[in-house]
Motif scaffolding. Structure first.
Motif, PDB file in Angstrom:
ATOM      1  N   UNK A   1       7.238  -1.113  11.121  1.00 40.48           N
ATOM      2  CA  UNK A   1       7.461  -2.141  10.089  1.00 40.48           C
ATOM      3  C   UNK A   1       6.166  -2.532   9.468  1.00 40.48           C
ATOM      4  N   UNK A   2       4.960  -2.495  10.190  1.00 43.03           N
ATOM      5  CA  UNK A   2       3.738  -2.769   9.510  1.00 43.03           C
ATOM      6  C   UNK A   2       3.114  -1.676   8.826  1.00 43.03           C
TER       7      UNK A   2
ATOM      8  N   UNK B   1       2.364   1.160   3.691  1.00 41.79           N
ATOM      9  CA  UNK B   1       2.367   2.287   2.699  1.00 41.79           C
ATOM     10  C   UNK B   1       2.768   1.354   1.202  1.00 41.79           C
ATOM     11  N   UNK B   2       3.863   0.537   1.418  1.00 42.99           N
ATOM     12  CA  UNK B   2       4.350  -0.143   0.140  1.00 42.99           C
ATOM     13  C   UNK B   2       2.711  -0.661  -0.532  1.00 42.99           C
ATOM     14  N   UNK B   3       2.026  -1.310   0.330  1.00 43.82           N
ATOM     15  CA  UNK B   3       1.123  -1.891  -0.354  1.00 43.82           C
ATOM     16  C   UNK B   3      -0.153  -0.935  -1.041  1.00 43.82           C
ATOM     17  N   UNK B   4      -0.157   0.191  -0.160  1.00 39.19           N
ATOM     18  CA  UNK B   4      -0.936   1.494  -0.964  1.00 39.19           C
ATOM     19  C   UNK B   4      -0.194   1.574  -2.217  1.00 39.19           C
ATOM     20  N   UNK B   5       0.854   1.842  -2.061  1.00 37.76           N
ATOM     21  CA  UNK B   5       1.632   2.273  -3.470  1.00 37.76           C
ATOM     22  C   UNK B   5       1.562   1.396  -4.647  1.00 37.76           C
ATOM     23  N   UNK B   6       1.502   0.009  -4.205  1.00 36.35           N
ATOM     24  CA  UNK B   6       1.324  -1.089  -5.262  1.00 36.35           C
ATOM     25  C   UNK B   6      -0.011  -1.099  -5.526  1.00 36.35           C
ATOM     26  N   UNK B   7      -1.114  -0.884  -4.964  1.00 33.43           N
ATOM     27  CA  UNK B   7      -2.255  -0.691  -5.449  1.00 33.43           C
ATOM     28  C   UNK B   7      -2.581   0.304  -6.356  1.00 33.43           C
TER      29      UNK B   7
ATOM     30  N   UNK C   1       8.256   9.033  16.034  1.00 29.80           N
ATOM     31  CA  UNK C   1       7.114   9.583  16.409  1.00 29.80           C
ATOM     32  C   UNK C   1       5.779   8.842  16.409  1.00 29.80           C
ATOM     33  N   UNK C   2       5.952   7.692  15.843  1.00 32.11           N
ATOM     34  CA  UNK C   2       4.843   6.497  15.752  1.00 32.11           C
ATOM     35  C   UNK C   2       4.071   6.991  14.587  1.00 32.11           C
ATOM     36  N   UNK C   3       4.639   7.422  13.464  1.00 31.54           N
ATOM     37  CA  UNK C   3       3.686   8.061  12.350  1.00 31.54           C
ATOM     38  C   UNK C   3       2.776   6.788  11.899  1.00 31.54           C
ATOM     39  N   UNK C   4       1.665   7.453  11.286  1.00 30.37           N
ATOM     40  CA  UNK C   4       0.936   6.444  10.416  1.00 30.37           C
ATOM     41  C   UNK C   4       1.260   6.181   9.317  1.00 30.37           C
ATOM     42  N   UNK C   5       0.556   4.835   8.853  1.00 33.68           N
ATOM     43  CA  UNK C   5       1.033   4.541   7.432  1.00 33.68           C
ATOM     44  C   UNK C   5       1.291   5.634   6.391  1.00 33.68           C
ATOM     45  N   UNK C   6       0.312   6.547   6.459  1.00 29.44           N
ATOM     46  CA  UNK C   6       0.134   7.464   5.277  1.00 29.44           C
ATOM     47  C   UNK C   6       1.316   8.256   5.255  1.00 29.44           C
ATOM     48  N   UNK C   7       2.073   8.572   6.309  1.00 23.98           N
ATOM     49  CA  UNK C   7       3.216   9.322   6.361  1.00 23.98           C
ATOM     50  C   UNK C   7       4.247   8.581   5.465  1.00 23.98           C
TER      51      UNK C   7
ATOM     52  N   UNK D   1       7.700   6.557  -0.103  1.00 25.29           N
ATOM     53  CA  UNK D   1       7.833   5.490  -0.962  1.00 25.29           C
ATOM     54  C   UNK D   1       8.631   5.679  -2.210  1.00 25.29           C
ATOM     55  N   UNK D   2       8.117   6.595  -3.096  1.00 26.33           N
ATOM     56  CA  UNK D   2       8.604   7.062  -4.330  1.00 26.33           C
ATOM     57  C   UNK D   2       9.770   7.521  -4.373  1.00 26.33           C
ATOM     58  N   UNK D   3      10.316   8.362  -3.241  1.00 26.45           N
ATOM     59  CA  UNK D   3      11.787   8.776  -3.204  1.00 26.45           C
ATOM     60  C   UNK D   3      12.442   7.881  -2.569  1.00 26.45           C
ATOM     61  N   UNK D   4      12.081   6.728  -1.714  1.00 25.95           N
ATOM     62  CA  UNK D   4      12.999   5.539  -1.431  1.00 25.95           C
ATOM     63  C   UNK D   4      13.117   4.975  -2.695  1.00 25.95           C
TER      64      UNK D   4
END
Length: 118
Positions: free
Chosen positions: A86-87, A92-98, A42-48, A53-56
């Motif tokens: 992929x981007x 999203x992982x960058x946000x989670x790390x920050x 569905x071409x979701x944005x990074x926030x989706x 991230x945490x459940x993964x």
């Protein structure tokens, strides 16, 4: 009648997610991979992706497993959409790390203040 809430949209999404989890017989890893595939489709944005991230991590999914999902769905959803996803996943992982870094810094500051008082 709806109940009052400070975050009605987030509360609704959380309730839908809980209901979905209760009705689904998939293991955690398969569930998250399936949801990621749906987000790509569905071409979701990074926030989706950030919500996954945490459940993964808790499901102990690997980067290779995420790549395998992208490879598996590329012929169906298209390479452009997979590359965008992929981007978004990386973002999203960058946000989670920050966020984790910020939280760790706040904890370190609180501990330092606590030591100075003692």
């Amino acid at each position: 009648m709806a109940t009052a809430s400070d975050a009605p949209v987030l509360d609704t999404i959380a309730a839908m997610t809980i209901d979905s989890l209760e009705r689904c017989g998939m293991d955690d890893g398969t569930l998250i991979l399936t949801r990621i595939a749906a987000l790509v489709a569905m071409d979701a944005p990074a926030i989706s992706y950030l919500a996954h991230v945490d459940p993964a991590l808790k499901a102990r999914l690997t980067g290779e497993q995420l790549q395998d999902v992208l490879v598996a769905i590329a012929p169906v959803v298209g390479t452009a959409r997979v590359m965008l996803a992929a981007g978004h996943i990386a973002e999203a992982f960058g946000f989670a790390i920050a966020l984790a870094d910020s939280e760790a810094e706040l904890i370190a500051q609180a501990e330092a203040r606590s030591r100075r008082k003692a």
